[in-house]
Design a protein around this motif. Structure first.
Motif, short mmCIF file in Angstrom:
data_model
loop_
_atom_site.label_atom_id
_atom_site.label_comp_id
_atom_site.label_asym_id
_atom_site.label_seq_id
_atom_site.Cartn_x
_atom_site.Cartn_y
_atom_site.Cartn_z
N THR A 1 41.17 42.62 42.80
CA THR A 1 42.19 43.28 41.61
C THR A 1 42.00 42.11 40.59
OG1 THR A 1 43.75 44.12 43.57
CG2 THR A 1 44.56 43.56 41.30
N LYS A 2 42.06 42.70 39.46
CA LYS A 2 41.91 41.61 38.12
C LYS A 2 43.51 41.77 37.72
CE LYS A 2 40.06 43.07 34.09
NZ LYS A 2 39.09 43.25 33.06
N SER B 1 42.15 36.03 32.52
CA SER B 1 42.15 36.75 33.48
C SER B 1 41.66 36.26 34.52
CB SER B 1 41.27 37.98 32.86
OG SER B 1 41.75 38.69 31.89
N THR C 1 40.61 37.18 39.29
CA THR C 1 40.35 38.40 40.21
C THR C 1 40.97 37.73 41.58
OG1 THR C 1 38.10 37.98 40.71
CG2 THR C 1 38.64 39.63 39.23
N ASP D 1 44.51 45.53 37.20
CA ASP D 1 43.37 46.56 37.02
C ASP D 1 42.93 46.41 38.48
OD1 ASP D 1 41.50 48.15 36.45
OD2 ASP D 1 40.43 47.19 35.00
N THR D 2 42.89 47.61 39.11
CA THR D 2 42.33 47.61 40.58
C THR D 2 41.07 48.35 40.31
OG1 THR D 2 43.81 49.42 41.05
CG2 THR D 2 44.37 47.47 41.62
N ASP D 3 40.75 49.01 39.36
CA ASP D 3 39.50 49.92 39.07
C ASP D 3 38.38 49.10 38.75
OD1 ASP D 3 39.66 52.38 39.87
OD2 ASP D 3 40.26 53.18 37.91
N ILE D 4 37.97 48.09 39.49
CA ILE D 4 37.01 47.18 39.01
C ILE D 4 35.88 47.25 40.34
CG2 ILE D 4 38.26 46.12 37.58
CD1 ILE D 4 38.86 43.77 39.67
N SER E 1 33.30 42.73 31.99
CA SER E 1 34.56 42.06 31.55
C SER E 1 34.57 40.41 32.11
CB SER E 1 35.82 42.73 32.01
OG SER E 1 36.26 42.81 33.40
N PRO F 1 33.61 48.09 35.37
CA PRO F 1 34.69 49.22 35.84
C PRO F 1 34.11 49.90 37.03
CG PRO F 1 34.18 49.37 33.47
CD PRO F 1 33.13 48.41 33.93
#
Ligand code: ADP
Ligand code: ASP
Ligand code: MG
Length: 409
Positions: A263-264, A307, A309, A337-340, A372, A386
């Motif tokens: 998770t970011k 940022s 993770t 952001d969990t879509d990573i 990112s 992503p």
């Protein structure tokens, strides 16, 4: 103690390899007439997930001691079924759970670490001419409670037992023919690697290649256990995990891997500079949050955006800590952001060559994949993309570094 079993081999069979009675019978056929062995088994494929689901259908927050007591049964079923099958074929065999095999661990349920193995019972079994069939993934703590070593932990049991028993080799049998240049399930033209260095394997395993548990590679390296990964179903030599000095060729890139369980968290406009950033990360560390990648994503008017993770399983705790800290520090916003996905390129040859990052960004630019975050070590480059681009990035990087001769610039 004098080593009474100089040619002992430890063989470990993973979940798919023992996933049905037919497969258990097949494993038994592979063990007959193979000399002195100690065998380690996983639970049948899907069984550990099934047990975890049962636990969560009882309560959303099951007691870790009871979860381990439950999970331990998965491996016990396979160990006893395989022992029964061998005995019915006239082969002497005996099942051992973690406690009977005297695999001692600390008391951290679900993520226990092996603290020692008393091999006397296993050696006595081998000396009686039996094949001990040991449950992987589990041990016993000082209170006598069953502990488990973390998902995929049967690999650790196998290599730790090989080290303790001073086995000649440890053979890990699985559902693919060895270690490939990337996950063969998502890249069909992945190459089977005949050999790979400990360090590369450790990086690949830690960065997502679940074919071996990273701690099993660490044990093999630390205790000099010759380790091979091969298929239960297709004959072949498989992949040997060897010291780097034994590799004739040192490819710039040996493997590509990915993980999607992070998770970011982005904190925007933190006032107070490095002192505030320090406070956030010190609190995260004090609360046992493992921070992986970090990047500073902007700085203006004395305010910093940053940022980082964390593992999904720690995402909620990390977010709470950050939100509390940001309220105090008056940071303007926190985003999650969990879509990573984290995609990593690994190879010992990076020590001696420049230009890997240049080639990597050339490929990503060609495919239109935004990055990112980046982190590097001497033998790896990891990028955060992503999640929808994960497989595309793995395939494109695999083609560029492991299939094409050179990257078009
Ligand atoms: P086991 O149940 O035998 O322990 P695992 O499922 O834990 O097996 O590990 C084997 C799986 O690892 C393979 O089916 C494959 O999809 C996956 N895998 C991921 N990366 C790699 C890689 N680089 N080489 C081989 N297998 C890989
Ligand atoms: N059965 C355990 C799991 O599924 C351990 C293993 O298979 O290595 O994680
Ligand atoms: Mg496994």
């Amino acid at each position: 103690m004098q080593n009474s079993t100089p040619v002992l081999i430890v063989k470990k069979f993973g979940g798919t390899s023992v996933g049905s009675i037919e497969r258990i019978k097949h494993v038994a056929s592979l063990l007959q007439g193979k000399g002195k062995l100690c065998v380690v088994v996983s639970a049948m494929a899907g069984e550990t997930d099934r047990l975890l689901k049962l636990a969560s259908s009882v309560t959303s927050d099951p007691e870790p001691r009871e979860v381990d007591a439950l999970l331990g049964t998965g491996e016990q079923v396979t160990a006893s079924l395989l022992a029964m099958e061998l005995i019915s074929r006239g082969v002497k065999a005996r099942s051992f759970d973690g406690s009977q095999a005297r695999i001692s661990t600390d008391g951290i349920h679900r993520h226990a670490k092996i603290t020692g193995i008393d091999t006397s019972e296993l050696l006595a079994s081998i000396d009686r001419g039996e094949i001990p069939i040991v449950t992987g993934f589990q041990g016993v703590d000082t209170k006598g409670d069953t502990t488990t070593l973390g998902r995929g932990g049967s690999d650790i049991s196998a290599v730790a037992l090989a080290a303790a028993l001073k086995a000649k080799e440890c053979h890990i049998y699985t559902d693919v023919e060895g270690v490939y240049s990337t996950d063969p399930r998502i890249v069909p033209n992945a190459r089977l690697l005949p050999r790979i260095s400990h360090e590369e394997m450790l990086e690949l395993a830690s960065l997502g290649a679940k074919v071996l548990h990273p701690r099993s590679v660490y044990f093999a390296m630390a205790y000099k256990v010759p380790l091979v990964v091969r298929s239960t179903f297709v004959e072949g030599e498989g992949t040997w995990i060897v010291p780097e000095e034994e590799l004739m060729e040192k490819p710039i890139v040996s493997g590509i891997t990915y993980r999607t369980d992070e998770t970011k968290i982005r904190i925007a406009k933190v006032p107070g500079g490095i002192e505030s950033i320090k406070r956030i990360f010190v609190t995260l560390a004090e609360r046992g949050i493992f921070v992986d990648m970090i990047s500073q994503t902007g700085s203006s008017e004395g305010k910093t955006s940053i940022s980082f993770t964390v593992l999904d399983e720690q995402g909620k705790d990390a977010l709470k800590i950050v939100e509390d800290a940001c309220r105090e520090l008056k940071a303007s916003e926190v985003a999650v952001d969990t879509d990573i996905a984290k995609v990593s390129v690994v190879g010992v040859g990076m020590r001696y060559h420049t230009g890997v990052a240049a080639d990597l960004f050339t490929v990503l630019a060609r495919e239109g994949i935004e990055v990112s975050m980046i982190s590097t070590s001497e033998i790896k480059v990891s990028i955060l993309v992503p999640r929808k681009y994960c497989e595309l990035a793995v395939r494109a990087l695999h083609d560029a570094f492991l299939v094409e001769v050179s990257v078009e610039k």
